[in-house]
Motif scaffolding. Structure first.
Motif, PDB file in Angstrom:
ATOM      1  N   LEU A 403       1.311  -1.046   0.153  1.00 33.23           N
ATOM      2  CA  LEU A 403       0.013  -0.105   0.523  1.00 33.23           C
ATOM      3  C   LEU A 403       0.870   1.532   0.404  1.00 33.23           C
ATOM      4  N   TRP A 404       1.843   1.425   0.913  1.00 37.72           N
ATOM      5  CA  TRP A 404       2.693   2.596   0.883  1.00 37.72           C
ATOM      6  C   TRP A 404       4.044   2.328  -1.112  1.00 37.72           C
ATOM      7  N   LEU A 405       3.990   1.821  -1.488  1.00 38.32           N
ATOM      8  CA  LEU A 405       4.469   2.020  -2.400  1.00 38.32           C
ATOM      9  C   LEU A 405       3.543   2.464  -3.311  1.00 38.32           C
ATOM     10  N   ILE A 406       2.094   2.202  -3.775  1.00 42.10           N
ATOM     11  CA  ILE A 406       1.480   1.999  -3.994  1.00 42.10           C
ATOM     12  C   ILE A 406       1.244   4.019  -4.308  1.00 42.10           C
ATOM     13  N   ARG A 407       1.050   4.066  -3.138  1.00 41.52           N
ATOM     14  CA  ARG A 407       1.164   5.769  -3.134  1.00 41.52           C
ATOM     15  C   ARG A 407       2.387   5.961  -3.144  1.00 41.52           C
ATOM     16  N   ALA A 408       3.568   5.415  -3.476  1.00 38.32           N
ATOM     17  CA  ALA A 408       4.922   6.241  -2.991  1.00 38.32           C
ATOM     18  C   ALA A 408       5.299   6.861  -4.806  1.00 38.32           C
TER      19      ALA A 408
END
Length: 416
Positions: A403-408
């Motif tokens: 989920l962090w990677l999707i945002r980043a």
């Protein structure tokens, strides 16, 4: 957003021209090679009860066998990456096959556990060279068909991973030395097919200079708009990708290594437990075939998010004894797409990091290194019945990382 400059560079990456690297016989031999590395990795888990008895080992000590294999794998990946383009591909692949054969034979014939660990390390070194080497060559060797060929190649890893535990179930764990010897011998005919591998391959066109490594790309200021912001963004994205790969491979190795022991503890027979482990690896293979048409309609981010969420739910369900074999099969299905699907996402998010793939493949093996002793020690504290809950907690961290990677990487990947 700090990732916007990365997105601009992704849009201007041109596909590499098609370069013929393999003849048909070499393609078949490469797929057989992946069957062998899959079988070798999967043999350790079902054999744990037998070599625990043979060498009077604790759970954490027994887990060191798989860890030694993965340590060798990390070294093999990094060594092949260093030598790629500098030495002939045939020589490097040939040395990797020989090292894996010698290591597997040494593990089968080891007179004591320290000698067995050295042999597992040696087998892992060859494993890493074959794993990264063939993935790298398939990535540049089939032009626009490389992605499809990579999926086919990695599916054969799953076939081997199914075959290993199935053979253990058929002949009995006490006969694991004979199986290791058989797989060692099976490496040798593949050396004859290396004549069909192109000895030198030019690296594909890239947005970055050929000498740029993943760590360098993460530290150095970018020449495009955004400068040091891009460098910091790449560094963070690479770090979280590495964490995702370390953790999900740790889960993969943890289930493969400890599912038989957990199932036996909750009341299943040794044969049934080994068969269930073979089903787990089967579902990994099925998952990789199934993801091909799904990937035509959904982004890597969506696929990996669903995979991590489903994997977490299945691991929690595996704590229920009556559901455990089926839940572990579900783990195999959901974990399957993460490794191959994450690599294209990484390439889009970090186009300047030419060696990002080598970085995450090597780092992912750290998950295998840590899984054995870490899970073994946790089992000593909490008991074997806690295995699925421990792995479920790690899977939840994988979901958070995704989920962090999707945002980043939303801007760089073109996600809505």
């Amino acid at each position: 957003m700090p990732d916007t400059p990365t997105a601009r560079e992704v849009k201007h990456i041109r596909p590499a021209p098609e370069t013929r690297v393999f003849n048909p016989a070499a393609v078949v031999a490469s797929c057989v090679g992946f069957v062998l590395i899959g079988a070798l990795q999967a043999l350790y888990g079902p054999a744990i009860p037998a070599f625990r008895d043979a060498h009077d080992l604790s759970p954490s000590a027994a887990g060191l066998g798989l860890s030694a294999h993965f340590i060798g794998g990390v070294v093999g990946v990094l060594l092949f990456d260093r030598l790629f383009g500098r030495m002939g591909n045939r020589r490097i692949l040939g040395a990797s096959y020989l090292l894996m054969a010698l290591g597997a034979a040494g593990f089968a014939l080891a007179p004591n556990w320290p000698a067995g660990l050295v042999a597992a390390l040696l087998a892992g070194l060859g494993f890493g060279g074959i794993d990264y080497g063939l993935n790298q060559l398939f990535a540049v060797g089939f032009g626009h068909r490389s992605t499809a060929m990579l999926n086919i190649l990695n599916a054969h890893f799953g076939i081997g991973a199914i075959l290993g535990p199935a053979l253990i179930a058929a002949v009995g764990a006490e006969h694991y030395p004979a199986l290791f010897l058989a797989f060692a011998a099976a490496n040798l005919p593949l050396l004859l097919c290396l004549r069909g591998v192109r000895d030198q391959v030019s690296p594909p066109a890239s947005a970055a200079p050929a000498t740029t490594t993943a760590p360098d790309a993460a530290r150095a200021p970018a020449t495009a708009a955004g400068g040091s912001v891009l460098g910091r963004s790449l560094g963070s994205v690479l770090a979280v990708f590495v964490a995702l790969y370390v953790l999900h491979v740790g889960i993969e190795a943890g289930v493969g290594g400890w599912e038989p022991t957990h199932l036996e503890t909750v009341g299943y027979g040794a044969g049934a437990a080994a068969t269930a482990t073979a089903v787990y690896w089967l579902m990994m293979t099925v998952g990789r075939f199934l993801v091909a048409p799904i990937a035509l309609r959904h982004s890597p981010q969506t696929i990996i998010t669903v995979s991590c969420a489903g994997m977490t739910v299945c691991l929690l369900l595996a704590s229920v004894p009556s559901l455990a074999p089926y839940a572990y099969a579900g783990v195999g299905l959901f974990i399957a797409p993460i490794f191959p699907t994450g690599l294209p996402w990484l390439n889009a998010a970090a186009p300047r990091a030419r060696r990002a793939g080598a970085l995450v493949i090597a780092a992912s093996m750290i998950g295998g290194v840590a899984a054995g002793p870490a899970l073994g020690k946790a089992i000593e504290w909490s008991g074997v019945r806690a295995v699925p809950l421990l792995l479920g907690a790690v899977s939840a961290v994988c979901l958070a990382a995704t989920l962090w990677l999707i945002r980043a990487t939303r801007s760089s990947s073109g996600s809505p």
